[in-house]
Design a protein around this motif. Sequence first.
Motif, PDB file in Angstrom:
ATOM      1  N   UNK A  77       0.858  -1.181   0.000  1.00 50.10           N
ATOM      2  CA  UNK A  77       0.000   0.000   0.000  1.00 50.10           C
ATOM      3  C   UNK A  77       0.902   1.242   0.000  1.00 50.10           C
ATOM      4  N   UNK A  78       0.796   2.016  -1.047  1.00 52.43           N
ATOM      5  CA  UNK A  78       1.683   3.173  -1.217  1.00 52.43           C
ATOM      6  C   UNK A  78       1.568   4.166  -0.068  1.00 52.43           C
ATOM      7  N   UNK A  79       0.357   4.374   0.411  1.00 50.32           N
ATOM      8  CA  UNK A  79       0.127   5.330   1.497  1.00 50.32           C
ATOM      9  C   UNK A  79       0.891   4.928   2.753  1.00 50.32           C
ATOM     10  N   UNK A  80       0.987   3.629   3.015  1.00 53.90           N
ATOM     11  CA  UNK A  80       1.678   3.148   4.207  1.00 53.90           C
ATOM     12  C   UNK A  80       3.186   3.121   3.987  1.00 53.90           C
ATOM     13  N   UNK A  81       3.604   2.665   2.812  1.00 49.06           N
ATOM     14  CA  UNK A  81       5.038   2.555   2.534  1.00 49.06           C
ATOM     15  C   UNK A  81       5.726   3.919   2.562  1.00 49.06           C
ATOM     16  N   UNK A  82       5.041   4.964   2.084  1.00 51.61           N
ATOM     17  CA  UNK A  82       5.646   6.295   2.038  1.00 51.61           C
ATOM     18  C   UNK A  82       5.249   7.172   3.220  1.00 51.61           C
ATOM     19  N   UNK A  83       4.352   6.685   4.065  1.00 51.62           N
ATOM     20  CA  UNK A  83       3.903   7.391   5.272  1.00 51.62           C
ATOM     21  C   UNK A  83       3.394   8.798   4.950  1.00 51.62           C
ATOM     22  N   UNK A  84       2.372   8.840   4.097  1.00 54.81           N
ATOM     23  CA  UNK A  84       1.769  10.114   3.710  1.00 54.81           C
ATOM     24  C   UNK A  84       1.097  10.830   4.879  1.00 54.81           C
TER      25      UNK A  84
END
Length: 106
Positions: A77-84
């Motif tokens: 999940x991009x949102x979790x991996x990049x910590x938006x």
Amino acid sequence: MSDHKGARLVLEALPSGTTLIADRGYDSNWFRIALVEKDITPCIPPTRSRKVPIAYDRALYRQRHKVENMFAKLKDWRRIATRYDRCAHTFFSAICIAASVAFYLN
């Protein structure tokens, strides 16, 4: 820097439990002794450089991959991996949603 040197910083913050499963990076005598003093059984495979290997529960250690796989699925999940998310509670909510979806898809 090996993993067990960073473990010294979080040793006091470990929650109570019966067993700690860790990889070879945490294999050190002082760490094993500190865990036993906290009534935690270490399940850590010995490093290959140990002259006398220390016994550990191989069947229990094999279960460690399930936790590793779950973290890998969360990082999809991009949102979790990049910590938006800026707030910790919003980030935790995103982790809960991703974990729920990953659980129901498998």
